[in-house]
Design an enzyme around this catalytic site. Structure first.
Site: not given
Ligand SMILES: NC(=O)c1ccc[n+]([C@@H]2O[C@H](COP(=O)([O-])OP(=O)(O)OC[C@H]3O[C@@H](n4cnc5c(N)ncnc54)[C@H](O)[C@@H]3O)[C@@H](O)[C@H]2O)c1
Ligand SMILES: O=C(O)[C@H](O)CO
Length: 379
Positions: A264-266, A313-316, A175-176, A295, A290
């Site tokens: 902005c993932s983890r 960690h303010i992405a959302s 999604r993101i 952390e 982010d």
């Molecule tokens: N920084 C923030 O505040 C913040 C905010 C929202 C989400 N996030 C992080 O972003 C992540 C993704 O969110 P999303 O809603 O897009 O999730 P999502 O499930 O839609 O997308 C994650 C994608 O990663 C892919 N993936 C899994 N393992 C993989 C690998 N080894 N190599 C490549 N791709 C791989 C999946 O197939 C999927 O398409 C969340 O799990 C969260 O940890 C962080």
């Molecule tokens: O996974 C999440 O949703 C974020 O890290 C905080 O929004």
């Protein structure tokens, strides 16, 4: 015996006892719970990260469900404690749930909710902001101005990277990642290369279906291909054992010397010690971060790097998104308590976010619904 934790109570005579480990933005989530006969207890302790013992104290002897945070360690101890207190519902106020041991939740029959969708665009916008801030050295230039160092225009002053026509790489095109790709492609006319372990039909096919091909796009067969070709790379996978230290010393070494890396993932998706060394050795390589490996800490040396833009960690963190996350988390817990089925499509949770109509009688997103054999909503 755990120490008591400070709380604020809403609707003291409510039939179901729901605990939120933090105060969350907005009031809709509170109203939705109390209108459905919940007594809501919100933890008001000043410390940012609650310990397992603090949360056990909040759960107490009788608790129907808990809304928790990504900073908490939801494992065997907490799920067993919640189950002993009669609880069958937990929701993270986050889409990522790497802080949750889902196997342990399954063992105790506790449903685990998360908050997808509502944060997609907000998070992608921060990834885009970090990409621009790194490319155009905005933080360094801001600091320079504030320190009174600006003496007039100069040909070499804060020269950065042009994005138009360059290649943007996305690792984890869910999604993101897809929303970020759309912003960079449509906004800056960048070419796109992406890699995802599972997904096969994201943004490129959307463009094609709309008869548009303003840029080139391709799905890479390996992550290395993205790292070698892209000028800006943004990381958006989940964190699990396949993505821990996905970007390590060897992979940093194959990236372009002037590339920009955004996360902005983890935090643990990048080996942060290797990153600090790489930033030190390659001053034209830039990052926008982010999230961090440990952390709230940064690895030694990162804070001194001029070629790193760092935010906490303010992405959302947009008002609409954070209020929506609170609503989805509350509705996950409420729905399970009321015995509602699980919403059929966690990628489309808009029906729960419309403030002008009551939410559907369903749990918006339960990640272990299959393991628990929960029914799916027909709405
Ligand atoms: N920084 C923030 O505040 C913040 C905010 C929202 C989400 N996030 C992080 O972003 C992540 C993704 O969110 P999303 O809603 O897009 O999730 P999502 O499930 O839609 O997308 C994650 C994608 O990663 C892919 N993936 C899994 N393992 C993989 C690998 N080894 N190599 C490549 N791709 C791989 C999946 O197939 C999927 O398409 C969340 O799990 C969260 O940890 C962080
Ligand atoms: O996974 C999440 O949703 C974020 O890290 C905080 O929004």
């Amino acid at each position: 015996m755990a120490k008591p934790v400070q709380i604020e109570v809403w609707n003291p005579n409510g039939k179901y006892r729901v605990v939120s480990t933090k105060s969350m933005p907005g009031t809709r989530w509170i109203n939705l719970l109390i209108q459905q006969d919940c007594r809501l207890e919100i933890c008001t302790e000043k410390k940012t990260i609650l310990s397992v013992d603090d949360i056990l104290a909040l759960i107490g002897d009788r608790c129907d469900g808990v809304i928790g945070q990504l900073t908490e360690d939801w494992g065997e101890t907490l799920f067993s404690g919640l189950s002993k207190a009669g609880g069958k519902a937990f929701s993270n106020m986050a889409v990522g749930y790497n802080n949750v041991d889902v196997e342990a939740a399954n063992k105790y029959g506790v449903a685990v909710g998360n908050t997808p969708g509502v944060l997609t665009e907000t998070t992608a916008e921060l990834a885009a902001s970090l990409s621009l801030a790194a490319a155009r050295r905005i933080v360094e230039a801001d600091e320079f101005m504030r320190n009174g160092k600006y003496e007039g225009w100069l040909p070499h002053l804060f020269v950065g990277n042009l994005l138009k026509g360059q290649t943007v790489g996305v690792i984890g095109a869910g999604r993101i990642g897809s929303a970020y790709a759309r912003m960079m492609v449509e906004g800056f006319k960048m070419n796109l290369i992406y890699y995802d372990l599972y997904q096969s039909t994201p943004y490129g096919q959307f463009l094609k279906a709309n008869g548009e091909q303003p840029v080139t796009w391709k799905r890479a067969s390996s992550m290395e291909e993205v790292l070698q070709e892209a000028d800006v790379i943004s990381l958006h996978p989940i964190l699990d054992k396949t993505t821990y230290h996905l970007v390590n010393k060897e992979r940093l070494a194959i990236m372009k010397k002037e590339a920009i890396l955004v996360n902005c993932s983890r935090g643990p998706v990048i080996d942060e010690v290797a990153l600090v060394e790489h930033l030190r050795e390659n001053p034209m390589f830039r990052v926008g971060l982010d999230v961090f490996e440990d952390e709230p800490y940064m690895k030694p040396g990162l804070a001194d790097m001029k070629n790193a833009v760092v935010v906490p960690h303010i992405a959302s963190a947009s008002k609409w998104t954070r209020e929506g996350m609170a609503t989805l988390a509350a509705l996950n817990v409420l729905g399970k308590i009321k015995g509602y089925p699980v919403w059929g499509n966690p990628n489309d949770v808009d029906a729960f976010l419309n403030e002008n109509s009551p939410p559907p009688a369903a749990c918006p997103s339960i990640v272990n619904s299959k393991a628990l054999g929960l029914p799916v909503s027909k709405l």
